[in-house]
Design an enzyme around this catalytic site. Sequence first.
Site, short mmCIF file in Angstrom:
data_model
loop_
_atom_site.label_atom_id
_atom_site.label_comp_id
_atom_site.label_asym_id
_atom_site.label_seq_id
_atom_site.Cartn_x
_atom_site.Cartn_y
_atom_site.Cartn_z
N HIS A 171 2.67 0.06 -3.73
CA HIS A 171 2.05 -0.75 -2.68
C HIS A 171 1.26 -1.93 -3.25
CE1 HIS A 171 -1.66 1.89 -2.88
NE2 HIS A 171 -2.25 0.75 -2.59
N SER A 210 -6.62 1.62 -6.34
CA SER A 210 -5.18 1.83 -6.33
C SER A 210 -4.58 1.34 -7.62
CB SER A 210 -4.55 1.08 -5.17
OG SER A 210 -4.54 1.90 -4.05
N ASP A 261 4.41 6.49 -5.50
CA ASP A 261 3.80 5.16 -5.30
C ASP A 261 3.52 4.45 -6.63
OD1 ASP A 261 2.52 2.95 -4.32
OD2 ASP A 261 1.15 4.05 -3.01
N1 ARG Z 1 -3.98 4.11 1.87
C1 ARG Z 1 -3.62 3.43 0.66
C2 ARG Z 1 -4.57 2.24 0.45
O1 ARG Z 1 -5.55 2.16 1.10
C3 ARG Z 1 -2.19 3.01 0.65
C4 ARG Z 1 -1.82 1.88 1.55
C5 ARG Z 1 -0.38 1.46 1.51
N2 ARG Z 1 0.49 2.39 2.17
C6 ARG Z 1 0.77 2.39 3.51
N3 ARG Z 1 1.57 3.33 3.98
N4 ARG Z 1 0.32 1.49 4.36
O2 ARG Z 1 -4.33 1.17 0.02
N1 GLU Z 2 -4.83 2.79 -1.39
C1 GLU Z 2 -6.12 2.28 -1.77
C2 GLU Z 2 -6.02 0.99 -2.58
O1 GLU Z 2 -5.11 0.22 -2.39
C3 GLU Z 2 -6.86 3.34 -2.49
C4 GLU Z 2 -7.30 4.27 -1.47
C5 GLU Z 2 -8.79 4.29 -1.28
O2 GLU Z 2 -9.32 3.51 -0.48
O3 GLU Z 2 -9.39 5.09 -1.99
O4 GLU Z 2 -6.89 0.65 -3.36
#
Ligand code: ARG
Ligand code: GLU
Length: 701
Positions: free
Chosen positions: A88, A636, A224
Site C-alpha cells: 500500500h 507502515s 502487504d
Molecule cells: N490500515 C492501513 C493504514 O492505515 C492500510 C491501509 C491500506 N489498505 C486498505 N485496504 N485501504 O495505512
Molecule cells: N497502515 C498504516 C500506515 O500506512 C499503519 C497503520 C497504523 O496506523 O498503525 O502507516
Amino acid sequence: MKHLTRLTLLTLTFCLSLSTTRADEGMWLPSLVAEGRINDMRAKGLRLTAEDLYAVNQASLKDAIVRFGSGCTGELISDEGLLITNHHCGYGQIQQHSSVEHDYLTHGFAAMNRSEELPNPGLVVSFLVEMRDVTDAVLKGVKPGMDEAQRTKIIDRNKAKAIQAATKGNHYKATVEALYYGNQYFLFVYEVFEDVRLVFAPPSAVGKFGGDTDNWMWPRHTGDFSIFRVYAGPDNKPAPYSPENVPYVPKKSFTISLKGIDEGDFTFVYGFPGRTYQYLHSAAVRYTQQLSDPHKVKLRTLRLDIMNRAMAADAAVRIQYAAKNASVSNAWKKWQGEMRGLERLGTAAKKEAFEERFEAWAADKPEYAGVTERLAALYDSLEPYAFARDYHSEAVMAIELLKFAGNFANARDLKPETIASLQKAADGFFKDYVPAIDRETTTALLQEYARYVPARFRPQGVVIDSFATAVFDRSLFTDSVQLRALLATADTAALRQQINSDAAVEAYRAFLSAYQNTIEPTYAALNRQLDTEYRTYMRGMMEMLDGTKEFYPDANSTLRIAYGKVDGYRPMDAVYYEPVSTLEGVMQKDNPEIYDYDVPTRLREIYETKDYGPWAVNGTVPVAFIATNHTTGGNSGSPVLNADGELIGVNFDRCWEGTMSDLEYDPTVCRNIALDIRYALFLIDRVGGAGYMLDEMKFSK
Ligand code: ARG
Ligand code: GLU
C-alpha cells in the site's frame, strides 16, 4: 548464570518502579535510548547495545531504515540497495506503471534483471544521518513571558541557522522539529535519494488481500509488501535518475531471520510514526470522541454507501473508484475503532481526574496554576470553529468536482506549460470520475453541512438545496470533451474569463472564502494560544511526574523505536486471538466470487500440492503476526525486528480495537500487525518466480 539472572531481575524491578509508563507503550527517540531505555529493552529480551541501534560515527541499524516518500517507512535488505516496504506504500507507483497491457496492479510485477527495474519520478527515500538536541541554540534569545509572535520569530531564525550550519558544505537536508510542544527541539539531518526503482510487487489479490473488509483487522492474511531498489551516482551519493546510476551500497542492511516467531518473543519496530496525541487535554479527547469522529464517520458513511452501490453495479466503476474507496474507508474505519476505544477506556474522564490532580499540585506554583482551566476555556472557544473546519474538509472538500475546479481557480497563469499540466490533471481526473456518483454525494453531504454548520460559517449566496443541480448542470468541469475544447482556446483572456465564471469555480471560491474569512483566522489564533498553554502544561506534567513516569515525545514523522512482544489478545468476551496467521487462513477466506478474497490461481495451485519448498513451517506457510509495539500511521513498511536486530516482519497495520492508541495506549488490546518476512520470501520465490532476488539477501537460520 545465576549472577546474570539476578542482574536481569534487578534491572527489571528498577525499571518497573521507575516507570509508570504502561508496558510496551512509547515511541522512543533512538539517539536517547542509551540514557536508560536500553536497560528496559534488554531486560525484556533485546540482545543489542544502544550503539547497535543508533550511532553517528559507526554503522548502526538506523542506517538501514528510510522514510519512504512522505508517509511510509522502508528498510534495506541487501547491500545492493534492495528495499522492502508495504504494497500500500508503493501502490501509487505500481498504479503509475500499470496499463491495460501491463496491469501490474492486478498481476503483480517482477523485474527479472536490473534493466527491467522501473524508475519513479518524484519518489524519494530519506536516510537519517544524525539527530541532535538543539534546544539551547533554538531557544537562544527567548525570554520568559515574551510576546508569542516575537518568540516565534526568534525561534524561526535560530532554526534556520541550525539547519544552515548542518547542511553547509554537504549534500544533506535538515529539519528542526519541536518535541513536547516546543519544550525541546531536535535537529534531523537526512541524506535523500531520488532514484528509486520498482523491483517487485505481488498481485493486489495478495498485496491487498482482504481489501477494506479486513483492513484494521486481525486475523489478517494480507501479503502487504513491495520491493524497490535505491540507486546512487557512481560515488554512492544521491543523484537524480540516470541510466548510469548504480545500486546504492548502504552503510547497513538488515539480515533476515528465518528462525521463526513465537508468542512472547521480544520485538521492536524502528520507523517513522506520523502523529500521536498522548498528552491531550480532556476537552480535546471529548471533542474527538463525541463530535469530530462521529460526524466525520457519518459523512464518510454517506460517501461510501453511494460509492459502494455504484461500484457493485458496474465493474468499470469498481476499478475507477477502487483507490478513492480505499482511502475514504481507511480513516472511516480507524475513527470508529478510536471512538469505541476511547469510550471503553474512559480516556476523557481519566484525563479530567489527572487535570484535577495537576491543579492541586500546581496551586502554589504560579507558573503552572490554572493552565488546564485555560486550556479548557480555549477548547470551549475553539469547538465551533474546529467543527466547521471538520465539515469544510469532510463535506465540502469531499466534493470531487469542487476540488478539481480548485486546480483551475488556483492556477496562477495560463501559460502553455500551465495549460498542459491542467490538461494532464484533467485526464487523470476524468479517467476515474463518475459525475453521477459525485452529484449524489454532493447532495447528501451538503444536506448534512446545512444542517450542522451555522449560517455564519457558510458562504452567502450559495443555495444548498439547488446546489447540485445548479453547479453540475452548468459547469464545464464535469465533461472531459467540453473542458478539452475550452483548454484549446488560444485566447488566454477569454479562457480566464470562462474559468472564472464557471459554476464549479465560483462555488469553490465561495466555500473557500467563507472558510478563509470566518473559520481559519480564529481557528489559527486559538491554536497559537493552545500551543503556548500546552508548552506550559507539558513542562508542568514533566516536573510533577519527574522520577515516576518516563515521557516520550508525541510522534512527528521522526525516527522512533517502539518495543514489545509477539502477543495475542482478547478482542471481546469469550474470544482469544492467536498472534500468528498462516496460509490456511488465506485459503479459508478464498472466494473467487468476492473481489477482495479471490486468491490468485498460482497460489491456489501451490496450496493444493503443498509444494512450499524451504518455506514450509509445520506443513503450512506463516503469513502475518501481531505484537504489542506502539505504532501509528507512517509506521507502515517499518522493519519489525527480533532480539538480535534481524528482520522478522514488515509492519503494515494496527488492530481495530486498539486504534485509540494515538491518544491512549492500552496494553491489553493495542497490537501492531506485521507481515511475516517469510511470507514475502515465499511469494517472491514460489509465486513471483523471482527467487534470484534472494541471492543478494543475508539470512540467519
Ligand atoms: N490500515 C492501513 C493504514 O492505515 C492500510 C491501509 C491500506 N489498505 C486498505 N485496504 N485501504 O495505512
Ligand atoms: N497502515 C498504516 C500506515 O500506512 C499503519 C497503520 C497504523 O496506523 O498503525 O502507516
